[in-house]
Design an enzyme around this catalytic site. Structure first.
Site, PDB file in Angstrom:
ATOM      1  N   ARG A   4       0.868  -1.178   0.000  1.00  0.00           N
ATOM      2  CA  ARG A   4       0.000   0.000   0.000  1.00  0.00           C
ATOM      3  C   ARG A   4       0.900   1.221   0.000  1.00  0.00           C
ATOM      4  NH1 ARG A   4      -3.896  -2.050  -1.617  1.00  0.00           N
ATOM      5  NH2 ARG A   4      -5.782  -2.759  -0.549  1.00  0.00           N
ATOM      6  N   GLU A  19      -3.615   7.709  -5.506  1.00  0.00           N
ATOM      7  CA  GLU A  19      -3.599   7.057  -6.819  1.00  0.00           C
ATOM      8  C   GLU A  19      -4.717   7.596  -7.697  1.00  0.00           C
ATOM      9  OE1 GLU A  19      -3.485   2.771  -6.351  1.00  0.00           O
ATOM     10  OE2 GLU A  19      -1.693   2.868  -5.119  1.00  0.00           O
ATOM     11  N   HIS A  79      -0.181   0.404 -10.160  1.00  0.00           N
ATOM     12  CA  HIS A  79      -0.937  -0.540  -9.334  1.00  0.00           C
ATOM     13  C   HIS A  79      -1.377  -1.775 -10.139  1.00  0.00           C
ATOM     14  CE1 HIS A  79      -3.355  -0.765  -5.353  1.00  0.00           C
ATOM     15  NE2 HIS A  79      -3.028  -1.967  -5.777  1.00  0.00           N
TER      16      HIS A  79
END
Length: 553
Positions: free
Chosen positions: A241, A270, A289
Protein backbone atom coordinates in the site's frame (compact mmCIF):
# COMPACT_ATOMS: atom_id res chain seq x y z
CA UNK A 1 -27.40 -0.40 -21.48
CA UNK A 2 -29.14 -3.57 -20.34
CA UNK A 3 -32.80 -3.20 -19.46
CA UNK A 4 -33.77 -3.23 -15.81
CA UNK A 5 -33.48 -6.78 -14.56
CA UNK A 6 -36.59 -8.34 -13.11
CA UNK A 7 -36.78 -11.39 -10.89
CA UNK A 8 -37.46 -14.10 -13.44
CA UNK A 9 -38.71 -17.49 -12.18
CA UNK A 10 -37.80 -16.44 -8.66
CA UNK A 11 -34.09 -16.26 -9.51
CA UNK A 12 -32.16 -13.53 -7.69
CA UNK A 13 -30.72 -10.65 -9.73
CA UNK A 14 -27.03 -9.78 -9.57
CA UNK A 15 -25.83 -6.42 -10.86
CA UNK A 16 -22.20 -6.54 -12.04
CA UNK A 17 -21.07 -2.90 -12.10
CA UNK A 18 -17.45 -3.37 -13.21
CA UNK A 19 -15.72 -5.76 -15.61
CA UNK A 20 -15.61 -9.32 -14.27
CA UNK A 21 -13.86 -12.38 -15.78
CA UNK A 22 -15.96 -14.68 -17.97
CA UNK A 23 -15.56 -17.71 -15.70
CA UNK A 24 -17.07 -15.76 -12.82
CA UNK A 25 -19.99 -14.54 -14.91
CA UNK A 26 -20.67 -18.11 -16.06
CA UNK A 27 -20.88 -19.28 -12.43
CA UNK A 28 -23.24 -16.43 -11.55
CA UNK A 29 -25.50 -17.14 -14.55
CA UNK A 30 -26.07 -20.73 -13.39
CA UNK A 31 -27.74 -19.39 -10.29
CA UNK A 32 -29.01 -15.86 -10.97
CA UNK A 33 -30.05 -13.31 -13.54
CA UNK A 34 -26.94 -11.32 -14.28
CA UNK A 35 -27.09 -7.68 -15.37
CA UNK A 36 -23.68 -6.41 -16.54
CA UNK A 37 -23.84 -2.62 -16.59
CA UNK A 38 -20.39 -1.07 -16.55
CA UNK A 39 -19.64 2.62 -16.05
CA UNK A 40 -22.88 3.54 -14.28
CA UNK A 41 -23.09 7.06 -12.86
CA UNK A 42 -23.96 7.26 -9.12
CA UNK A 43 -27.53 8.28 -10.12
CA UNK A 44 -27.93 5.30 -12.48
CA UNK A 45 -26.58 2.93 -9.82
CA UNK A 46 -29.09 4.24 -7.27
CA UNK A 47 -31.94 3.92 -9.80
CA UNK A 48 -31.05 0.31 -10.64
CA UNK A 49 -30.19 -0.98 -7.20
CA UNK A 50 -33.76 -1.40 -5.89
CA UNK A 51 -34.23 -4.20 -8.45
CA UNK A 52 -31.12 -6.15 -7.39
CA UNK A 53 -30.38 -8.76 -4.73
CA UNK A 54 -26.61 -8.56 -5.08
CA UNK A 55 -24.05 -6.11 -6.44
CA UNK A 56 -20.49 -6.88 -7.57
CA UNK A 57 -17.89 -4.10 -7.83
CA UNK A 58 -14.13 -3.65 -8.08
CA UNK A 59 -12.35 -0.64 -6.56
CA UNK A 60 -13.89 1.92 -8.94
CA UNK A 61 -17.51 1.98 -7.73
CA UNK A 62 -18.42 3.79 -4.52
CA UNK A 63 -21.05 1.87 -2.58
CA UNK A 64 -22.05 4.46 0.01
CA UNK A 65 -24.95 4.76 2.42
CA UNK A 66 -27.05 6.34 -0.39
CA UNK A 67 -26.86 3.10 -2.40
CA UNK A 68 -28.10 0.98 0.54
CA UNK A 69 -30.90 3.47 1.23
CA UNK A 70 -31.92 3.46 -2.45
CA UNK A 71 -32.09 -0.33 -2.47
CA UNK A 72 -35.10 -0.28 -0.16
CA UNK A 73 -33.79 -3.30 1.74
CA UNK A 74 -33.67 -5.63 -1.28
CA UNK A 75 -29.87 -5.65 -1.63
CA UNK A 76 -28.58 -8.58 0.44
CA UNK A 77 -24.99 -8.99 -0.73
CA UNK A 78 -22.22 -6.73 -2.00
CA UNK A 79 -19.20 -8.52 -3.48
CA UNK A 80 -15.86 -6.77 -3.93
CA UNK A 81 -13.76 -8.50 -6.60
CA UNK A 82 -10.41 -8.02 -4.90
CA UNK A 83 -9.14 -7.42 -1.38
CA UNK A 84 -9.44 -3.83 -0.06
CA UNK A 85 -12.92 -2.61 0.86
CA UNK A 86 -12.19 1.10 1.06
CA UNK A 87 -15.02 1.86 -1.42
CA UNK A 88 -17.86 0.15 0.51
CA UNK A 89 -19.54 1.74 3.55
CA UNK A 90 -19.43 -1.25 5.91
CA UNK A 91 -21.39 0.35 8.74
CA UNK A 92 -24.25 1.24 6.39
CA UNK A 93 -24.19 -2.26 4.89
CA UNK A 94 -24.47 -3.86 8.32
CA UNK A 95 -27.32 -1.53 9.36
CA UNK A 96 -29.22 -2.48 6.21
CA UNK A 97 -28.62 -6.18 6.88
CA UNK A 98 -26.45 -6.52 3.80
CA UNK A 99 -23.50 -8.91 3.80
CA UNK A 100 -20.23 -7.70 2.24
CA UNK A 101 -17.85 -10.34 0.87
CA UNK A 102 -14.45 -10.05 -0.83
CA UNK A 103 -11.95 -12.24 -2.70
CA UNK A 104 -8.83 -12.21 -0.52
CA UNK A 105 -6.74 -15.11 -1.82
CA UNK A 106 -6.77 -15.10 -5.63
CA UNK A 107 -4.40 -12.13 -5.95
CA UNK A 108 -1.67 -13.42 -3.65
CA UNK A 109 0.64 -15.05 -6.19
CA UNK A 110 0.13 -12.28 -8.75
CA UNK A 111 1.22 -9.65 -6.22
CA UNK A 112 4.26 -11.73 -5.21
CA UNK A 113 5.27 -12.24 -8.86
CA UNK A 114 4.96 -8.51 -9.51
CA UNK A 115 7.19 -7.83 -6.50
CA UNK A 116 9.85 -10.15 -7.98
CA UNK A 117 9.40 -8.56 -11.44
CA UNK A 118 10.04 -5.11 -9.95
CA UNK A 119 13.01 -6.42 -7.95
CA UNK A 120 14.70 -7.79 -11.08
CA UNK A 121 13.74 -4.87 -13.34
CA UNK A 122 15.17 -2.40 -10.82
CA UNK A 123 18.41 -4.33 -10.27
CA UNK A 124 19.09 -4.36 -14.03
CA UNK A 125 17.60 -0.93 -14.96
CA UNK A 126 15.23 -2.60 -17.42
CA UNK A 127 12.74 0.27 -17.68
CA UNK A 128 15.37 3.01 -17.96
CA UNK A 129 17.43 1.09 -20.55
CA UNK A 130 14.31 0.32 -22.59
CA UNK A 131 13.34 4.01 -22.69
CA UNK A 132 16.91 5.00 -23.59
CA UNK A 133 17.17 2.51 -26.46
CA UNK A 134 13.76 3.55 -27.81
CA UNK A 135 15.03 7.15 -27.76
CA UNK A 136 17.82 6.10 -30.15
CA UNK A 137 20.67 5.72 -27.63
CA UNK A 138 22.92 2.68 -27.08
CA UNK A 139 24.13 3.32 -23.52
CA UNK A 140 25.72 0.05 -22.40
CA UNK A 141 28.04 1.56 -19.80
CA UNK A 142 25.37 3.79 -18.25
CA UNK A 143 23.12 0.92 -17.21
CA UNK A 144 25.35 -1.43 -15.27
CA UNK A 145 23.15 -3.28 -12.75
CA UNK A 146 23.70 -5.18 -9.51
CA UNK A 147 23.55 -8.93 -8.94
CA UNK A 148 20.90 -10.50 -6.66
CA UNK A 149 22.68 -13.71 -5.70
CA UNK A 150 24.07 -13.66 -2.14
CA UNK A 151 22.35 -10.33 -1.36
CA UNK A 152 20.14 -9.87 1.71
CA UNK A 153 16.45 -9.22 1.10
CA UNK A 154 14.42 -8.04 4.11
CA UNK A 155 10.70 -8.65 3.88
CA UNK A 156 8.69 -6.35 6.17
CA UNK A 157 5.36 -8.06 6.81
CA UNK A 158 5.44 -11.84 6.52
CA UNK A 159 1.82 -12.54 5.55
CA UNK A 160 0.41 -14.24 2.47
CA UNK A 161 2.25 -12.16 -0.14
CA UNK A 162 5.41 -11.64 1.92
CA UNK A 163 5.95 -15.36 2.37
CA UNK A 164 5.41 -16.04 -1.37
CA UNK A 165 8.00 -13.37 -2.25
CA UNK A 166 10.40 -14.98 0.23
CA UNK A 167 10.00 -18.39 -1.41
CA UNK A 168 10.78 -16.96 -4.85
CA UNK A 169 13.71 -14.83 -3.68
CA UNK A 170 15.29 -17.94 -2.13
CA UNK A 171 15.14 -19.45 -5.62
CA UNK A 172 17.13 -16.47 -6.91
CA UNK A 173 19.87 -17.29 -4.40
CA UNK A 174 19.14 -14.38 -2.08
CA UNK A 175 19.54 -14.49 1.70
CA UNK A 176 16.05 -13.73 3.00
CA UNK A 177 15.21 -12.26 6.42
CA UNK A 178 11.82 -10.98 7.56
CA UNK A 179 10.37 -8.73 10.22
CA UNK A 180 6.81 -9.26 11.42
CA UNK A 181 6.11 -9.00 15.14
CA UNK A 182 3.04 -11.22 14.80
CA UNK A 183 4.11 -13.95 12.36
CA UNK A 184 4.87 -17.46 13.50
CA UNK A 185 8.58 -18.23 13.61
CA UNK A 186 7.86 -21.85 12.66
CA UNK A 187 6.20 -20.87 9.40
CA UNK A 188 9.17 -18.65 8.52
CA UNK A 189 11.64 -21.38 9.38
CA UNK A 190 9.81 -23.83 7.12
CA UNK A 191 10.56 -21.56 4.16
CA UNK A 192 14.14 -21.00 5.36
CA UNK A 193 13.64 -17.42 6.52
CA UNK A 194 14.93 -15.87 9.77
CA UNK A 195 12.54 -13.60 11.64
CA UNK A 196 14.56 -10.62 12.91
CA UNK A 197 13.93 -7.32 14.70
CA UNK A 198 12.92 -4.23 12.72
CA UNK A 199 16.30 -2.72 13.61
CA UNK A 200 18.23 -5.68 12.18
CA UNK A 201 16.08 -5.86 9.05
CA UNK A 202 16.64 -2.15 8.34
CA UNK A 203 20.36 -2.05 9.03
CA UNK A 204 21.49 -5.25 7.26
CA UNK A 205 19.32 -5.42 4.13
CA UNK A 206 20.55 -4.74 0.59
CA UNK A 207 16.95 -4.90 -0.66
CA UNK A 208 13.79 -4.19 1.36
CA UNK A 209 10.39 -5.38 0.14
CA UNK A 210 7.26 -4.06 1.87
CA UNK A 211 4.27 -6.32 2.51
CA UNK A 212 2.60 -4.90 5.60
CA UNK A 213 -1.06 -3.83 5.75
CA UNK A 214 -1.78 -0.11 6.05
CA UNK A 215 -2.76 0.42 9.70
CA UNK A 216 -2.26 3.48 11.93
CA UNK A 217 1.02 1.97 13.17
CA UNK A 218 2.42 1.24 9.68
CA UNK A 219 1.32 4.55 8.15
CA UNK A 220 4.51 6.31 6.87
CA UNK A 221 6.57 3.64 8.61
CA UNK A 222 9.41 4.30 6.17
CA UNK A 223 10.13 7.92 7.13
CA UNK A 224 13.33 10.01 7.45
CA UNK A 225 14.18 8.26 10.72
CA UNK A 226 13.87 4.80 9.13
CA UNK A 227 15.88 5.73 6.01
CA UNK A 228 18.67 7.11 8.22
CA UNK A 229 19.19 3.62 9.72
CA UNK A 230 19.47 1.85 6.38
CA UNK A 231 22.59 0.64 4.62
CA UNK A 232 23.79 3.23 2.12
CA UNK A 233 22.73 2.07 -1.36
CA UNK A 234 19.68 0.06 -0.22
CA UNK A 235 16.97 -0.71 -2.81
CA UNK A 236 13.26 -0.66 -1.96
CA UNK A 237 10.26 -2.46 -3.48
CA UNK A 238 6.64 -1.71 -2.59
CA UNK A 239 3.68 -3.67 -3.94
CA UNK A 240 1.64 -3.37 -0.70
CA UNK A 241 0.00 0.00 0.00
CA UNK A 242 1.38 3.44 -0.87
CA UNK A 243 0.77 4.93 2.57
CA UNK A 244 3.44 2.83 4.32
CA UNK A 245 6.14 5.06 2.78
CA UNK A 246 6.53 8.77 3.51
CA UNK A 247 7.00 9.70 -0.15
CA UNK A 248 8.74 13.05 0.47
CA UNK A 249 11.21 11.32 2.78
CA UNK A 250 11.89 8.71 0.09
CA UNK A 251 12.73 11.45 -2.43
CA UNK A 252 15.14 12.97 0.10
CA UNK A 253 16.76 9.57 0.74
CA UNK A 254 17.13 8.97 -3.03
CA UNK A 255 18.71 12.39 -3.54
CA UNK A 256 21.08 11.83 -0.61
CA UNK A 257 22.14 8.48 -2.05
CA UNK A 258 20.95 6.51 1.00
CA UNK A 259 18.43 4.72 -1.22
CA UNK A 260 20.02 3.78 -4.54
CA UNK A 261 16.78 2.81 -6.27
CA UNK A 262 13.10 2.21 -5.57
CA UNK A 263 10.49 0.21 -7.47
CA UNK A 264 6.89 1.11 -6.66
CA UNK A 265 3.51 -0.22 -7.72
CA UNK A 266 1.47 1.74 -5.17
CA UNK A 267 1.25 5.37 -4.10
CA UNK A 268 -0.25 7.41 -1.27
CA UNK A 269 -2.62 9.05 -3.74
CA UNK A 270 -3.60 7.06 -6.82
CA UNK A 271 -3.08 8.13 -9.52
CA UNK A 272 -0.14 10.25 -8.27
CA UNK A 273 0.20 13.88 -9.42
CA UNK A 274 1.51 14.29 -12.99
CA UNK A 275 4.51 16.25 -11.67
CA UNK A 276 5.28 13.85 -8.79
CA UNK A 277 8.99 14.12 -7.97
CA UNK A 278 9.00 10.50 -6.89
CA UNK A 279 7.43 9.09 -10.07
CA UNK A 280 9.69 11.19 -12.31
CA UNK A 281 12.89 10.38 -10.36
CA UNK A 282 15.43 8.66 -12.60
CA UNK A 283 16.23 6.04 -9.95
CA UNK A 284 12.63 5.00 -9.48
CA UNK A 285 10.81 2.31 -11.47
CA UNK A 286 7.01 2.63 -11.34
CA UNK A 287 3.90 0.70 -12.42
CA UNK A 288 0.27 1.87 -12.06
CA UNK A 289 -0.94 -0.54 -9.33
CA UNK A 290 -0.66 -3.69 -11.46
CA UNK A 291 0.03 -6.07 -8.53
CA UNK A 292 -3.13 -8.11 -9.09
CA UNK A 293 -3.28 -7.64 -12.85
CA UNK A 294 -2.60 -10.98 -14.46
CA UNK A 295 -5.10 -12.76 -16.70
CA UNK A 296 -5.07 -15.71 -14.29
CA UNK A 297 -5.48 -13.66 -11.11
CA UNK A 298 -8.38 -11.72 -12.61
CA UNK A 299 -10.11 -15.00 -13.58
CA UNK A 300 -9.35 -16.37 -10.10
CA UNK A 301 -10.82 -13.30 -8.44
CA UNK A 302 -13.91 -13.52 -10.67
CA UNK A 303 -14.50 -17.15 -9.68
CA UNK A 304 -13.77 -16.50 -6.00
CA UNK A 305 -16.20 -13.56 -5.78
CA UNK A 306 -18.89 -15.35 -7.81
CA UNK A 307 -18.72 -18.29 -5.38
CA UNK A 308 -18.83 -15.99 -2.35
CA UNK A 309 -21.81 -14.02 -3.67
CA UNK A 310 -23.86 -17.06 -4.73
CA UNK A 311 -23.05 -18.72 -1.39
CA UNK A 312 -24.20 -15.64 0.52
CA UNK A 313 -27.43 -15.42 -1.54
CA UNK A 314 -28.12 -19.05 -0.63
CA UNK A 315 -27.74 -18.04 3.02
CA UNK A 316 -24.45 -19.85 3.65
CA UNK A 317 -22.03 -18.23 6.10
CA UNK A 318 -19.12 -17.08 3.98
CA UNK A 319 -15.61 -17.16 5.44
CA UNK A 320 -14.83 -14.11 3.30
CA UNK A 321 -17.64 -12.06 4.87
CA UNK A 322 -16.25 -8.70 5.86
CA UNK A 323 -19.05 -7.38 8.05
CA UNK A 324 -20.85 -9.31 10.72
CA UNK A 325 -24.37 -10.59 10.51
CA UNK A 326 -26.76 -9.11 13.04
CA UNK A 327 -26.87 -10.84 16.41
CA UNK A 328 -30.37 -11.31 17.88
CA UNK A 329 -31.30 -8.05 19.59
CA UNK A 330 -32.11 -9.52 23.02
CA UNK A 331 -28.73 -11.26 23.22
CA UNK A 332 -26.99 -8.13 22.05
CA UNK A 333 -28.64 -5.70 24.45
CA UNK A 334 -27.60 -7.77 27.45
CA UNK A 335 -24.10 -8.45 26.15
CA UNK A 336 -23.49 -5.05 24.51
CA UNK A 337 -21.09 -3.62 27.14
CA UNK A 338 -19.31 -7.00 27.40
CA UNK A 339 -18.85 -7.05 23.62
CA UNK A 340 -17.03 -3.71 23.89
CA UNK A 341 -15.04 -4.98 26.89
CA UNK A 342 -14.01 -8.15 25.03
CA UNK A 343 -12.73 -6.28 21.99
CA UNK A 344 -10.82 -3.76 24.10
CA UNK A 345 -9.17 -6.48 26.21
CA UNK A 346 -8.03 -8.16 22.98
CA UNK A 347 -6.69 -4.83 21.71
CA UNK A 348 -4.84 -4.17 24.96
CA UNK A 349 -3.35 -7.64 25.11
CA UNK A 350 -1.96 -7.52 21.57
CA UNK A 351 -0.46 -4.06 22.12
CA UNK A 352 1.41 -5.40 25.14
CA UNK A 353 3.10 -8.04 22.98
CA UNK A 354 6.62 -7.29 21.77
CA UNK A 355 7.85 -10.02 19.49
CA UNK A 356 8.68 -13.41 20.89
CA UNK A 357 7.66 -16.39 18.78
CA UNK A 358 4.56 -14.74 17.31
CA UNK A 359 1.08 -15.03 18.82
CA UNK A 360 0.01 -18.68 18.87
CA UNK A 361 -2.34 -19.15 21.78
CA UNK A 362 -4.88 -16.85 23.37
CA UNK A 363 -6.63 -18.07 26.49
CA UNK A 364 -9.93 -16.49 27.52
CA UNK A 365 -11.55 -17.02 30.92
CA UNK A 366 -15.14 -15.97 31.60
CA UNK A 367 -16.29 -15.78 35.22
CA UNK A 368 -20.04 -15.88 35.66
CA UNK A 369 -22.67 -16.84 38.21
CA UNK A 370 -24.69 -18.48 35.43
CA UNK A 371 -24.49 -22.09 34.39
CA UNK A 372 -21.88 -22.48 31.65
CA UNK A 373 -24.55 -23.56 29.12
CA UNK A 374 -26.56 -20.37 29.64
CA UNK A 375 -23.72 -18.24 28.35
CA UNK A 376 -23.19 -18.10 24.59
CA UNK A 377 -19.62 -16.87 24.33
CA UNK A 378 -19.37 -17.09 20.54
CA UNK A 379 -19.86 -13.36 20.10
CA UNK A 380 -17.41 -12.50 22.93
CA UNK A 381 -14.78 -14.87 21.52
CA UNK A 382 -15.22 -13.27 18.10
CA UNK A 383 -14.75 -9.80 19.61
CA UNK A 384 -11.59 -10.82 21.48
CA UNK A 385 -10.24 -12.31 18.24
CA UNK A 386 -11.17 -9.06 16.49
CA UNK A 387 -9.32 -7.02 19.13
CA UNK A 388 -6.22 -9.20 18.86
CA UNK A 389 -6.04 -9.41 15.04
CA UNK A 390 -7.37 -6.12 13.67
CA UNK A 391 -4.71 -3.75 15.07
CA UNK A 392 -2.00 -5.83 13.39
CA UNK A 393 -3.54 -6.64 10.00
CA UNK A 394 -5.91 -5.36 7.34
CA UNK A 395 -8.49 -8.08 7.96
CA UNK A 396 -11.96 -7.17 9.24
CA UNK A 397 -12.94 -9.70 11.87
CA UNK A 398 -16.55 -10.50 12.75
CA UNK A 399 -18.81 -13.20 14.12
CA UNK A 400 -18.77 -15.08 10.80
CA UNK A 401 -15.05 -15.20 10.09
CA UNK A 402 -13.44 -14.88 13.54
CA UNK A 403 -12.61 -18.54 14.12
CA UNK A 404 -11.54 -19.00 10.50
CA UNK A 405 -9.28 -15.92 10.61
CA UNK A 406 -7.62 -17.00 13.86
CA UNK A 407 -7.04 -20.49 12.47
CA UNK A 408 -5.58 -19.06 9.25
CA UNK A 409 -3.06 -17.11 11.30
CA UNK A 410 -2.17 -20.09 13.47
CA UNK A 411 -3.76 -18.61 16.62
CA UNK A 412 -5.52 -21.01 18.99
CA UNK A 413 -8.23 -19.35 21.06
CA UNK A 414 -9.17 -21.51 24.06
CA UNK A 415 -11.98 -20.69 26.44
CA UNK A 416 -12.65 -21.56 30.05
CA UNK A 417 -15.74 -20.74 32.10
CA UNK A 418 -15.51 -20.31 35.86
CA UNK A 419 -18.73 -20.49 37.85
CA UNK A 420 -18.75 -17.96 40.69
CA UNK A 421 -21.14 -17.20 43.50
CA UNK A 422 -23.00 -14.05 42.72
CA UNK A 423 -26.17 -12.83 41.07
CA UNK A 424 -27.03 -14.46 37.76
CA UNK A 425 -28.64 -11.12 36.83
CA UNK A 426 -25.35 -9.94 35.34
CA UNK A 427 -24.12 -12.26 32.60
CA UNK A 428 -20.43 -11.97 33.53
CA UNK A 429 -18.35 -11.06 36.57
CA UNK A 430 -15.14 -10.58 34.59
CA UNK A 431 -13.29 -11.57 31.41
CA UNK A 432 -9.59 -12.42 31.40
CA UNK A 433 -7.44 -12.58 28.25
CA UNK A 434 -4.00 -14.23 28.27
CA UNK A 435 -1.42 -14.58 25.50
CA UNK A 436 1.19 -17.31 25.95
CA UNK A 437 4.88 -17.53 24.97
CA UNK A 438 5.48 -13.93 24.01
CA UNK A 439 7.67 -11.13 25.30
CA UNK A 440 5.98 -7.94 26.45
CA UNK A 441 6.62 -4.23 25.92
CA UNK A 442 5.51 -3.91 29.54
CA UNK A 443 7.09 -6.82 31.44
CA UNK A 444 4.80 -6.34 34.47
CA UNK A 445 1.89 -7.43 32.25
CA UNK A 446 3.31 -10.96 32.42
CA UNK A 447 1.94 -12.74 35.47
CA UNK A 448 3.67 -15.48 37.44
CA UNK A 449 2.57 -18.17 35.00
CA UNK A 450 4.48 -16.38 32.23
CA UNK A 451 1.42 -15.18 30.29
CA UNK A 452 0.63 -11.62 29.19
CA UNK A 453 -2.55 -11.12 31.22
CA UNK A 454 -5.30 -8.48 31.22
CA UNK A 455 -8.62 -8.66 32.99
CA UNK A 456 -11.68 -6.45 32.91
CA UNK A 457 -15.26 -6.12 34.03
CA UNK A 458 -18.30 -3.98 33.28
CA UNK A 459 -19.30 -1.40 35.92
CA UNK A 460 -22.44 0.70 35.42
CA UNK A 461 -22.46 -0.31 31.77
CA UNK A 462 -18.87 0.86 31.15
CA UNK A 463 -15.95 -1.51 30.50
CA UNK A 464 -13.14 -1.23 33.08
CA UNK A 465 -9.64 -2.65 33.13
CA UNK A 466 -9.18 -4.33 36.53
CA UNK A 467 -5.92 -6.24 36.26
CA UNK A 468 -2.63 -6.07 34.35
CA UNK A 469 -0.28 -8.99 35.04
CA UNK A 470 -0.41 -9.49 38.81
CA UNK A 471 -1.32 -5.84 39.53
CA UNK A 472 -4.90 -4.82 40.33
CA UNK A 473 -5.92 -1.51 38.77
CA UNK A 474 -9.25 0.12 38.07
CA UNK A 475 -9.63 2.35 35.02
CA UNK A 476 -12.46 2.84 32.57
CA UNK A 477 -11.48 1.81 29.06
CA UNK A 478 -12.12 4.93 27.03
CA UNK A 479 -9.73 7.04 24.99
CA UNK A 480 -6.18 5.83 25.56
CA UNK A 481 -4.14 4.49 28.39
CA UNK A 482 -0.63 4.94 29.76
CA UNK A 483 0.69 2.18 32.02
CA UNK A 484 3.77 2.86 34.19
CA UNK A 485 5.53 0.57 36.64
CA UNK A 486 7.37 2.55 39.25
CA UNK A 487 9.05 2.29 42.61
CA UNK A 488 6.18 2.90 45.02
CA UNK A 489 7.13 6.22 46.60
CA UNK A 490 5.37 9.53 47.29
CA UNK A 491 5.12 12.14 44.54
CA UNK A 492 4.95 9.73 41.60
CA UNK A 493 1.44 10.67 40.52
CA UNK A 494 2.42 14.33 40.65
CA UNK A 495 5.52 13.97 38.51
CA UNK A 496 3.76 12.05 35.73
CA UNK A 497 0.72 14.34 35.95
CA UNK A 498 2.83 17.46 35.56
CA UNK A 499 4.61 16.12 32.45
CA UNK A 500 1.21 15.46 30.86
CA UNK A 501 -0.10 18.84 32.03
CA UNK A 502 2.81 20.73 30.46
CA UNK A 503 2.04 19.05 27.16
CA UNK A 504 -1.65 19.87 27.42
CA UNK A 505 -2.74 16.23 27.63
CA UNK A 506 -5.93 15.93 29.64
CA UNK A 507 -5.96 13.10 32.19
CA UNK A 508 -9.41 11.50 32.60
CA UNK A 509 -8.56 9.21 35.55
CA UNK A 510 -5.75 7.49 37.40
CA UNK A 511 -5.46 4.30 39.35
CA UNK A 512 -2.50 2.81 41.20
CA UNK A 513 -2.20 -0.89 41.97
CA UNK A 514 0.56 -2.29 44.15
CA UNK A 515 1.58 -5.66 45.53
CA UNK A 516 2.87 -4.33 48.87
CA UNK A 517 3.57 -0.80 50.21
CA UNK A 518 6.88 0.76 49.10
CA UNK A 519 7.65 -2.03 46.65
CA UNK A 520 6.70 -1.58 43.01
CA UNK A 521 3.36 -0.29 41.87
CA UNK A 522 1.61 -0.06 38.52
CA UNK A 523 -0.13 3.17 37.65
CA UNK A 524 -2.78 3.28 34.93
CA UNK A 525 -3.58 6.71 33.52
CA UNK A 526 -6.44 7.41 31.14
CA UNK A 527 -5.79 10.23 28.66
CA UNK A 528 -8.21 11.92 26.26
CA UNK A 529 -5.74 12.60 23.47
CA UNK A 530 -2.64 10.86 22.21
CA UNK A 531 0.52 12.30 23.80
CA UNK A 532 3.40 13.16 21.47
CA UNK A 533 6.51 10.97 21.29
CA UNK A 534 8.43 13.69 23.16
CA UNK A 535 5.93 13.59 26.05
CA UNK A 536 6.19 9.82 26.30
CA UNK A 537 9.99 10.05 26.26
CA UNK A 538 9.82 12.53 29.17
CA UNK A 539 7.68 10.15 31.22
CA UNK A 540 10.19 7.38 30.55
CA UNK A 541 12.98 9.62 31.84
CA UNK A 542 11.46 10.05 35.32
CA UNK A 543 14.02 8.12 37.41
CA UNK A 544 11.65 6.04 39.54
CA UNK A 545 9.71 4.77 36.50
CA UNK A 546 11.01 1.35 35.55
CA UNK A 547 8.84 0.61 32.51
CA UNK A 548 5.91 2.23 30.75
CA UNK A 549 3.79 1.80 27.66
CA UNK A 550 1.17 3.83 25.75
CA UNK A 551 -1.88 1.87 24.59
CA UNK A 552 -4.60 2.93 22.16
CA UNK A 553 -8.07 1.63 22.83
Amino acid sequence: PATAAVAVEGKPTVLVAEKLGAAGLALLREFANVDCSYGLSPEELRAKISLCDALIVRSGTKVGRDVFEASGGRLRVVGRAGVGIDNVDLAAATEHGCLVVNAPTANTVAAAEHGIALLCAMARNVAQADASLKAGKWARTKYVGVSLVGKTLAILGFGKVGSEVARRAKGLGMHVIAHDPYASADRARAIGVDLVSMEEAMTTADFISLHMPLTPSTNKMLNDEAFAKMKKGVRIINVARGGVIDEDALVRALDAGIVAQAALDVFTKEPPAADSKLVLHENVTVTPHLGASTVEAQEGVAIEIAEAVTGALKGELAASAVNAPMVPAEVLSELAPYVVLAEKLGRLAVQLVAGGGGIKSVKVTYASARAPDDLDTRLLRAMITKGVIEPISDVFVNLVNADFTAKQRGIRVSEEKIVMDGSPETPLEYIQVQIANVESKFPSAICDSGLVTVEGRVKDGIPHLTKVGAFEVDVSMEGSLILCRQVDQPGMIGSVGSVLGEENVNVSFMSVGRIAPRKTAVMAIGVDEEPSKATLTKIGEIPAIEEFVFLKL
